[in-house]
Design a protein around this motif. Sequence first.
Motif, PDB file in Angstrom:
ATOM      1  N   LYS A  61       4.180  13.949 -12.127  1.00  0.00           N
ATOM      2  CA  LYS A  61       4.139  13.015 -13.256  1.00  0.00           C
ATOM      3  C   LYS A  61       4.191  11.579 -12.765  1.00  0.00           C
ATOM      4  CE  LYS A  61       6.508  11.890 -17.586  1.00  0.00           C
ATOM      5  NZ  LYS A  61       7.653  12.246 -18.477  1.00  0.00           N
ATOM      6  N   ALA A  62       5.054  11.313 -11.785  1.00  0.00           N
ATOM      7  CA  ALA A  62       5.172   9.951 -11.266  1.00  0.00           C
ATOM      8  C   ALA A  62       3.889   9.504 -10.574  1.00  0.00           C
ATOM      9  CB  ALA A  62       6.352   9.869 -10.301  1.00  0.00           C
ATOM     10  N   ARG A  63       3.179  10.426  -9.931  1.00  0.00           N
ATOM     11  CA  ARG A  63       1.944  10.070  -9.238  1.00  0.00           C
ATOM     12  C   ARG A  63       0.835   9.637 -10.185  1.00  0.00           C
ATOM     13  NH1 ARG A  63       0.238  11.616  -4.363  1.00  0.00           N
ATOM     14  NH2 ARG A  63      -1.683  12.462  -5.207  1.00  0.00           N
ATOM     15  N   LYS A  64       0.926   9.976 -11.461  1.00  0.00           N
ATOM     16  CA  LYS A  64      -0.132   9.678 -12.417  1.00  0.00           C
ATOM     17  C   LYS A  64       0.092   8.373 -13.173  1.00  0.00           C
ATOM     18  CE  LYS A  64      -1.210  14.578 -13.148  1.00  0.00           C
ATOM     19  NZ  LYS A  64      -1.275  15.689 -14.114  1.00  0.00           N
ATOM     20  N   THR A  65       1.198   7.676 -12.900  1.00  0.00           N
ATOM     21  CA  THR A  65       1.436   6.411 -13.585  1.00  0.00           C
ATOM     22  C   THR A  65       0.378   5.396 -13.163  1.00  0.00           C
ATOM     23  OG1 THR A  65       2.946   5.706 -11.840  1.00  0.00           O
ATOM     24  CG2 THR A  65       3.908   6.848 -13.738  1.00  0.00           C
ATOM     25  N   PRO A  66      -0.020   4.475 -14.051  1.00  0.00           N
ATOM     26  CA  PRO A  66      -1.089   3.523 -13.710  1.00  0.00           C
ATOM     27  C   PRO A  66      -0.786   2.699 -12.457  1.00  0.00           C
ATOM     28  CG  PRO A  66      -0.669   3.518 -16.066  1.00  0.00           C
ATOM     29  CD  PRO A  66       0.394   4.361 -15.457  1.00  0.00           C
TER      30      PRO A  66
ATOM     31  N   VAL B  59       0.833  -1.204   0.000  1.00  0.00           N
ATOM     32  CA  VAL B  59       0.000   0.000   0.000  1.00  0.00           C
ATOM     33  C   VAL B  59       0.868   1.254   0.000  1.00  0.00           C
ATOM     34  CG1 VAL B  59      -1.993  -1.081   1.091  1.00  0.00           C
ATOM     35  CG2 VAL B  59      -0.176  -0.163   2.529  1.00  0.00           C
ATOM     36  N   ASP B  60       2.067   1.138  -0.514  1.00  0.00           N
ATOM     37  CA  ASP B  60       2.997   2.270  -0.548  1.00  0.00           C
ATOM     38  C   ASP B  60       2.984   2.880  -1.945  1.00  0.00           C
ATOM     39  OD1 ASP B  60       4.933   4.124  -0.231  1.00  0.00           O
ATOM     40  OD2 ASP B  60       6.552   2.732   0.254  1.00  0.00           O
ATOM     41  N   ASP B  61       2.361   4.055  -2.075  1.00  0.00           N
ATOM     42  CA  ASP B  61       2.264   4.732  -3.368  1.00  0.00           C
ATOM     43  C   ASP B  61       3.270   5.874  -3.474  1.00  0.00           C
ATOM     44  OD1 ASP B  61       0.943   6.197  -1.437  1.00  0.00           O
ATOM     45  OD2 ASP B  61      -0.460   7.092  -2.843  1.00  0.00           O
ATOM     46  N   THR B  62       4.442   5.719  -2.859  1.00  0.00           N
ATOM     47  CA  THR B  62       5.480   6.737  -2.971  1.00  0.00           C
ATOM     48  C   THR B  62       5.864   6.907  -4.434  1.00  0.00           C
ATOM     49  OG1 THR B  62       6.310   6.110  -0.798  1.00  0.00           O
ATOM     50  CG2 THR B  62       7.756   7.434  -2.185  1.00  0.00           C
TER      51      THR B  62
END
Length: 676
Positions: free
Chosen positions: A223-228, A201-204
Amino acid sequence: MPLTGPLTHSTRNATSVYLREGFELMQDIRIDRSLRVLAGLTDDGDAPTESVGAPGQPAQVGSQPDTLPDPGGLPTSEPISEPISEPINDPSATEDDKLPTDRLHMAAIGATFYELFLSGQEPTMKAALDALLFDYTDDQMAMIGLSDYRATDRVARIRSAAALHGPQSLTPLGDKQKTSNAYRAAYQNLQAFIHRSLAPVDDTPVLANHAAQNRPTVADIAKARKTPRIVRIRQRKMEFLNQMVAAGLRVENRKRHGHDSVLDGILADFKGHIAGDETHIATSLARDIAVKTAPGNFMSTKMAYNRRYKGAPALVGLTALTAVAGPDDIRDIPTVALAFDLNHATGGYGPAIVNCLRHAAANGLRPPVRSNETQVFIGDGGYHDSVGLLRTLLELDYGRVVKPAKDRNLFHQIGRSKNHDSTLTQGVVLFHGRPVSPGAGIDWLRSIDHIRMTPREDDEQAIREHAVIDARLMTASMPTDGRPVIGPDRPRGGQVKDPLKPLAEVARVTVDCPMARLVGRCHLFAEFYQPEFAHLHPLIGSPEDLPDSQRPAVCTNASGQMRVKIPLDGFATWQQHMPGTFAWTDWYTGPRAANERWNSVLKSRVGPHMTLGAVPARRAGLWSFLTAIGVIAANRRSLEGWDNRVLRNGGRIPEPPAKAVRARRAKVIAHKPTER
């Protein structure tokens, strides 16, 4: 030196109670098993052969991707675990001397952090380790399943050093001469275990540590936060964390009522009305972060460089959905958070409210919708222009009461149609988010368009004057037959000039004549002067002087109804009650005050104290996990305040505050001061 027992005399209050409740909470959702299933592992630690893919491989056919069912198991289509370093141990140490992480489990770690929050301690990794090594008694360690955690020679050396120099002398970093190597290894073991356990559950966005001169920019993080992959992890994480919040409410309900049904216990009088708000949490980060750069190991992309957040430039928006009582309810209810969401810091983020609504419903925290009642969402001005949120609220059978934006146009003429002689019918008016009959007088409506709030309760003369305006507005308000529905704006006959061009969307709703629904009297009806209708307020400015071709269709249709189309810019102002009326004030003021009180508990010193830097900035998985525990702790403190309020009321559940306000207002309006 003894190997067990507390080494310090803690001043914390009710530590055993907090530990027991925290451990019960973690066991309620079976946190260790759930995290193993999310990581793609079975209970025995092996890769599953069915449904969930093995680590690094996609799920098998038939699995249910990105879903979280009951707290017993949390399947996932993509195991999200990452390689992590082995526990740190001295190569020369014996097997009994080592401190393997298999002595730990997340239920105990979660209970420890829960106790730290409620005891007023800073929920850091060091504070958790010190509590396990020095503070807790043997019975407390056994209660959370760590009775053998201190039974090693390494722990004996750590405790000896702490007894000699004090526990505060041991730090995981710094001069080796002042720091026990064994303590540093224990700290790194704990850190490695927590990060490995929370990896699913780590979305870093960016895991690598960067030097100060080579940090990723805010744009890189965004940008990295929007990756699938990150989006899937974030969705799974919030489902998991909101199951923790629901489990916290079940624990409190069992303590008070002896069963798990929250809606039959602490929220027995809950009718489904909810209030949503976003509060900002500033994390403690280094002060030397350059402008337009961001910490690569954190979830926030909002940087603040003002004096208020000096030394903590990363902001995160915490959107909480709280249960509130409406002004028509018989009894008040405790204000607790049903769900929460984490997002970038904004003034009001509509998708976060949508996520909270779905989480609350999925966890069984929404009561059934009754046919004769409407469940209402109450929010501040940050949610006024969110058409997406309004659409979702209507789809889920919620009404909306929000504070209108200051610069928003709240006057729209709708429902006008062209006759055969090219003349236009008068139509109706969408005034302050509600359809109003032209009988109210269009010129008069324009003259009061600036009135968006009712007078203060202590200004009696202003209340009496506003009561006249309120009565006229309520009389002219047109009841609706159902809620608006958004759809494409198709022309009459269904013929589209350009089939390739997408049609604009509009909202459609059926409005009723006020006289037909016995809301007000209209001069167009012969019954206007009959005694049985004398109690209804007359509509001033009825279109009786206009020919039938120019009157609104609601005046000429035999059914007393008309279907109107509302453009989306006007539909964004739609509300359950009209701003500027007493009804809107009663629905907005009390629930918003309750919602703000919960935010105050969240950040107060008697609560989890989630203010500036309360939760240290670490990986997003751990930070979010600690934030969820803070929300649960705030719910516990809010329920304690509710218990005290009931006790002060003689053991009786109090009425909603709006009832007392209504009663005082009625007396003020009925009282006519005598002239001197």
